[in-house]
Scaffold this motif. Structure first.
Motif, PDB file in Angstrom:
ATOM      1  N   ILE A  29      84.517 140.406 133.640  1.00  0.00           N
ATOM      2  CA  ILE A  29      84.838 141.028 134.930  1.00  0.00           C
ATOM      3  C   ILE A  29      86.144 141.810 134.827  1.00  0.00           C
ATOM      4  N   ILE A  30      87.139 141.250 134.111  1.00  0.00           N
ATOM      5  CA  ILE A  30      88.405 141.960 133.896  1.00  0.00           C
ATOM      6  C   ILE A  30      88.139 143.288 133.189  1.00  0.00           C
ATOM      7  N   ILE A  31      87.324 143.234 132.141  1.00  0.00           N
ATOM      8  CA  ILE A  31      86.995 144.446 131.381  1.00  0.00           C
ATOM      9  C   ILE A  31      86.305 145.464 132.289  1.00  0.00           C
ATOM     10  N   ALA A  32      85.383 144.994 133.121  1.00  0.00           N
ATOM     11  CA  ALA A  32      84.656 145.899 134.022  1.00  0.00           C
ATOM     12  C   ALA A  32      85.600 146.544 135.030  1.00  0.00           C
ATOM     13  N   ILE A  33      86.530 145.765 135.585  1.00  0.00           N
ATOM     14  CA  ILE A  33      87.479 146.298 136.575  1.00  0.00           C
ATOM     15  C   ILE A  33      88.372 147.362 135.949  1.00  0.00           C
ATOM     16  N   VAL A  34      88.904 147.060 134.751  1.00  0.00           N
ATOM     17  CA  VAL A  34      89.770 148.029 134.058  1.00  0.00           C
ATOM     18  C   VAL A  34      88.994 149.298 133.731  1.00  0.00           C
ATOM     19  N   THR A  35      87.754 149.146 133.268  1.00  0.00           N
ATOM     20  CA  THR A  35      86.919 150.313 132.962  1.00  0.00           C
ATOM     21  C   THR A  35      86.658 151.135 134.219  1.00  0.00           C
ATOM     22  N   LEU A  36      86.346 150.450 135.320  1.00  0.00           N
ATOM     23  CA  LEU A  36      86.091 151.145 136.591  1.00  0.00           C
ATOM     24  C   LEU A  36      87.305 151.949 137.035  1.00  0.00           C
ATOM     25  N   ILE A  37      88.485 151.307 137.021  1.00  0.00           N
ATOM     26  CA  ILE A  37      89.715 152.003 137.441  1.00  0.00           C
ATOM     27  C   ILE A  37      89.982 153.196 136.530  1.00  0.00           C
ATOM     28  N   GLY A  38      89.806 152.992 135.230  1.00  0.00           N
ATOM     29  CA  GLY A  38      90.060 154.069 134.273  1.00  0.00           C
ATOM     30  C   GLY A  38      89.136 155.253 134.451  1.00  0.00           C
ATOM     31  N   LEU A  39      87.860 154.982 134.651  1.00  0.00           N
ATOM     32  CA  LEU A  39      86.895 156.075 134.829  1.00  0.00           C
ATOM     33  C   LEU A  39      87.133 156.825 136.135  1.00  0.00           C
ATOM     34  N   PHE A  41      80.688 145.996 130.958  1.00  0.00           N
ATOM     35  CA  PHE A  41      80.441 144.631 131.440  1.00  0.00           C
ATOM     36  C   PHE A  41      79.360 143.939 130.610  1.00  0.00           C
ATOM     37  N   VAL A  42      78.260 144.663 130.360  1.00  0.00           N
ATOM     38  CA  VAL A  42      77.161 144.105 129.563  1.00  0.00           C
ATOM     39  C   VAL A  42      77.633 143.821 128.141  1.00  0.00           C
ATOM     40  N   GLY A  43      78.386 144.754 127.565  1.00  0.00           N
ATOM     41  CA  GLY A  43      78.868 144.568 126.200  1.00  0.00           C
ATOM     42  C   GLY A  43      79.724 143.333 126.051  1.00  0.00           C
ATOM     43  N   PHE A  44      80.675 143.150 126.968  1.00  0.00           N
ATOM     44  CA  PHE A  44      81.537 141.966 126.852  1.00  0.00           C
ATOM     45  C   PHE A  44      80.767 140.696 127.179  1.00  0.00           C
ATOM     46  N   THR A  45      79.806 140.805 128.085  1.00  0.00           N
ATOM     47  CA  THR A  45      78.964 139.635 128.374  1.00  0.00           C
ATOM     48  C   THR A  45      78.170 139.238 127.135  1.00  0.00           C
ATOM     49  N   MET A  46      77.715 140.224 126.364  1.00  0.00           N
ATOM     50  CA  MET A  46      77.028 139.915 125.102  1.00  0.00           C
ATOM     51  C   MET A  46      77.955 139.174 124.141  1.00  0.00           C
ATOM     52  N   LEU A  63      79.345 148.083 122.142  1.00  0.00           N
ATOM     53  CA  LEU A  63      79.087 148.575 123.490  1.00  0.00           C
ATOM     54  C   LEU A  63      80.363 148.662 124.317  1.00  0.00           C
ATOM     55  N   PHE A  64      81.118 147.569 124.360  1.00  0.00           N
ATOM     56  CA  PHE A  64      82.244 147.557 125.298  1.00  0.00           C
ATOM     57  C   PHE A  64      83.436 148.354 124.786  1.00  0.00           C
ATOM     58  N   ILE A  65      83.665 148.404 123.470  1.00  0.00           N
ATOM     59  CA  ILE A  65      84.773 149.195 122.930  1.00  0.00           C
ATOM     60  C   ILE A  65      84.544 150.682 123.174  1.00  0.00           C
ATOM     61  N   ASP A  66      83.311 151.134 122.987  1.00  0.00           N
ATOM     62  CA  ASP A  66      83.000 152.553 123.181  1.00  0.00           C
ATOM     63  C   ASP A  66      83.259 153.003 124.611  1.00  0.00           C
ATOM     64  N   GLU A  67      83.150 152.086 125.580  1.00  0.00           N
ATOM     65  CA  GLU A  67      83.390 152.432 126.980  1.00  0.00           C
ATOM     66  C   GLU A  67      84.822 152.131 127.409  1.00  0.00           C
ATOM     67  N   LEU A  68      85.372 151.022 126.926  1.00  0.00           N
ATOM     68  CA  LEU A  68      86.679 150.578 127.407  1.00  0.00           C
ATOM     69  C   LEU A  68      87.812 151.490 126.947  1.00  0.00           C
ATOM     70  N   VAL A  69      87.830 151.837 125.665  1.00  0.00           N
ATOM     71  CA  VAL A  69      88.982 152.565 125.116  1.00  0.00           C
ATOM     72  C   VAL A  69      89.206 153.900 125.827  1.00  0.00           C
ATOM     73  N   PRO A  70      88.165 154.747 126.007  1.00  0.00           N
ATOM     74  CA  PRO A  70      88.408 155.995 126.758  1.00  0.00           C
ATOM     75  C   PRO A  70      88.808 155.732 128.209  1.00  0.00           C
ATOM     76  N   ALA A  71      88.178 154.732 128.839  1.00  0.00           N
ATOM     77  CA  ALA A  71      88.480 154.437 130.242  1.00  0.00           C
ATOM     78  C   ALA A  71      89.892 153.903 130.408  1.00  0.00           C
ATOM     79  N   VAL A 129      92.698 143.739 123.198  1.00  0.00           N
ATOM     80  CA  VAL A 129      91.375 143.176 123.479  1.00  0.00           C
ATOM     81  C   VAL A 129      91.110 141.952 122.597  1.00  0.00           C
ATOM     82  N   ASP A 130      89.986 141.310 122.853  1.00  0.00           N
ATOM     83  CA  ASP A 130      89.658 140.064 122.160  1.00  0.00           C
ATOM     84  C   ASP A 130      89.550 140.280 120.652  1.00  0.00           C
ATOM     85  N   VAL A 131      89.984 139.275 119.906  1.00  0.00           N
ATOM     86  CA  VAL A 131      90.063 139.375 118.449  1.00  0.00           C
ATOM     87  C   VAL A 131      88.701 139.525 117.776  1.00  0.00           C
ATOM     88  N   LEU A 132      87.640 139.180 118.476  1.00  0.00           N
ATOM     89  CA  LEU A 132      86.307 139.294 117.883  1.00  0.00           C
ATOM     90  C   LEU A 132      85.937 140.730 117.536  1.00  0.00           C
TER      91      LEU A 132
END
Length: 456
Positions: free
Chosen positions: A13-23, A41-46, A283-291, A307-310
Motif C-alpha cells: 500500500i505504501i508503494i502504491a501511494i508513493v507511485t500514485l502521488i508521483g504519477l 501494487f500488484v508487483g509488490f504484492t507478488m 513489475l514494481f521497480i519499473d513503475e515505482l522508480v519513474p513515479a 526499497v526492499d532488499v529483495l
C-alpha cells in the motif's frame, strides 16, 4: 492509529501511494496513473506472496531441523517481539514512526542524505526497538515520541545512503537504493569483501562441468539445494519425528509424509516462491522508480527511493543461495560458540539468513567476487547471532514485564540503533548517578549487560 499501523504493515500500500502521488505530480494521463499504481501494487504484492511461500517453507524446515538436532534457545523474530509489545507500546511506537517518516523526508530535502526509506514495515520494527529501550526509563511519552522519532528519521535517511554506492554496483543504476534493516551487515560485509576479495572471480560465473550444467539455472539450483537440506534433516529426525512435526504445524491434523517426496515438494515450493518474488520485483521497480521522481519533486528534490532488499535477488540468484547457506552455517557454528562466553543460544532465523545472507553475498560478490560473497555472508551470520545475544540482557526487563519469551529482535540495524540509544538514556545516566531518568529495572538491566560483556 490502528488504520495507520495496518497500512504500515502492508508495504504494498505504501508503494502504491508513493507511485500514485508521483504519477499525479508528473501530470501523467489518468489511464497511466491508474495502470501504474495498480501494477506497482500488484508487483509488490507478488513479492510479499513469494516471501510468504519462502517463509512457510523455511518455517517447516526450521521445525524439522530443530527436532532433528535437538536445538533449543532464543529464536530472533521481529514479528514475535512486536506482537508481544503491540497492545502496550504500539501507539507510542507508531507515533515514533510517524515522526521518523517526517524527519526522514526533511533530512532528505535539506541534507546530503537524499534517500527516503520506503520499507516502512522494517522501520516499524525499529520503532518498536527504540520504544522498548525508552520503556526502561521514566521519560514522558512526548519525549519518547520526539527523540525516538528523530533518531529513527536519521537512521531511515542515513542507512540507505550508506550502502547506495555498493548497491549501484549490483543494479547498475543510481535511481534507487536499498532500505533494509540489515544495512550494517551489508556495509561491513561489502567493505571487507572489497578489501580481501577477488572481483575477477564472479560467483555467478563459476565454471560448471557440462554434466551438471543444469545447475546454472537458478530455479534448478535452488530446488536441489533445498531438497538436500530437507532430506538430510528429515533422515536425521526420522520418519516418526518428521510426521510429529508436520502434524503439529498442521494444527494437530495427522500427517504422514514420505521423506523424499516431502523434501522434493518443499524444495519446489521454495524455488517457486523465489520465482514469484523476482517476477514481482520487475513489475514494481519499473513503475515505482519513474513515479518516485514526481514524489521527490514535491517532498524532497533529488532524493531517491530506498526499497526492499529483495530487488537485489534477480541480479545474482545463485550468489544469493551461496549467501543463505554461508550465513546459516555461520549461525549454526555460533550455537556452540556463544554459550562458551556466557551468552544465550541463538537459533538461526532461516528467513533472516536467506534474505540478509543472500543480499550480503550479492553485494560482497559485486565488490570481491566469490571470496567476497563468502566473507560478506559470514559477517552477516555473525551479526545475526552475536548482536541478539549481546543485546538480550538489555531488553530482558521489558520482555519479562510483557511476558515475551525465547525470542529477540532479529536484524542488525534495529539492535544497533537500540543499543546506541540505550548508551545515552540508560548506561550514561546510570554512570553519572542520574537515577531520575531510569525505571526501577533499568539499572539491573545495565548491570546484567555489563556483567555479560565482562564475562565475554
Amino acid at each position: 492509529m490502528e488504520i495507520f499501523l495496518e497500512i504500515v504493515r502492508k508495504p504494498a500500500i505504501i508503494i502504491a501511494i508513493v507511485t500514485l502521488i508521483g504519477l499525479l505530480a508528473t501530470r501523467q494521463k489518468m489511464t497511466k496513473v491508474i495502470s501504474g499504481t495498480i501494477i506497482a501494487f500488484v508487483g509488490f504484492t507478488m513479492i510479499k506472496l513469494g516471501s510468504h511461500i519462502l517463509s512457510d517453507v523455511l518455517r517447516v524446515f526450521g521445525a524439522v531441523f530443530k527436532k532433528a538436532f535437538q536445538l533449543e534457545g532464543v529464536v530472533p523474530s521481529n514479528e514475535a517481539v512486536m506482537s508481544g509489545l503491540l497492545s502496550t507500546l504500539g501507539s507510542t511506537a507508531s507515533l515514533v514512526l510517524v515522526v521518523g517518516l517526517v524527519a526522514n523526508i526533511v533530512i532528505a530535502r535539506f541534507t546530503p542524505f537524499k534517500t527516503v526509506y520506503l520499507s516502512l514495515h522494517l522501520a516499524l520494527f525499529t520503532a518498536f526497538a527504540i520504544t522498548a529501550v525508552f520503556a526502561l526509563t521514566n521519560l514522558p511519552v512526548w519525549v519518547v515520541i520526539v527523540v525516538g522519532g528523530l533518531l529513527l528519521g536519521l537512521y531511515m535517511a542515513i542507512s540507505p545512503w550508506m550502502i547506495s554506492h555498493y548497491t549501484k554496483d549490483v543494479v547498475n543504476s543510481e535511481d534507487y537504493t536499498i532500505a533494509h534493516s540489515g544495512s550494517m551487515a551489508y556495509y561491513f560485509g561489502a567493505f571487507l569483501a572489497k578489501k580481501f576479495g577477488n572481483k575477477d572471480n564472479d560467483a555467478e560465473n563459476i565454471t560448471v562441468n557440462d554434466r551438471i550444467l543444469f545447475l546454472k539455472d537458478p530455479n534448478v539450483a535452488t530446488m536441489l539445494t533445498m531438497f538436500i537440506l530437507f532430506l538430510v534433516s528429515a533422515i536425521v529426525a526420522g520418519s516418526g519425528t518428521l510426521n510429529e512435526v508436520l502434524t503439529e504445524l498442521a494444527g494437530g491434523k495427522a500427517t504422514h509424509a514420505n521423506m523424499v517426496i516431502f523434501s522434493m515438494e518443499e524444495g519446489a515450493k521454495f524455488a517457486g516462491g523465489l520465482f514469484i518474488v523476482k517476477a514481482g520485483i520487475k513489475l514494481f521497480i519499473d513503475e515505482l522508480v519513474p513515479a518516485f521522481k514526481g514524489f521527490a519533486k514535491i517532498f524532497a528534490p533529488g532524493a531517491i527511493p530506498g526499497v526492499d532488499v529483495l530487488v537485489l535477488f534477480e541480479h545474482s540468484p545463485n550468489t544469493a543461495l551461496i549467501g543463505f547457506l554461508t550465513s546459516f552455517a555461520t549461525g549454526v557454528v555460533m550455537i556452540f560458540v556463544l554459550p562458551l562466553f556466557g551468552y544465550a543460544v541463538i537459533i538461526p532465523g532461516l528467513m533472516a539468513c536467506f534474505i540478509t545472507g543472500g543480499a550480503a553475498a550479492i553485494l560482497g560478490n559485486s565488490e570481491g567476487g566469490l571470496r567476497g560473497a563468502i566473507i560478506a555472508s559470514v559477517v552477516d551470520g555473525l551479526m545475526l547471532a552475536v548482536l541478539p545475544a549481546v543485546a538480550l540482557p538489555m531488553f530482558q526487563p521489558v520482555f519479562d514485564k510483557y511476558k515475551i519469551e525465547h525470542t529477540m529482535f532479529a536484524d542488525p540495524d534495529m539492535i544497533a540503533t537500540a543499543v546506541l540509544l540505550a548508551i545515552f538514556v540508560v548506561f550514561i545516566p546510570m554512570l553519572f548517578g542520574v537515577k531520575s531518568l531510569l525505571s526501577a529495572k533499568a539499572a539491573a538491566a545495565a548491570k546484567t549487560a555489563a556483567a555479560a560483556g565482562t564475562a565475554a
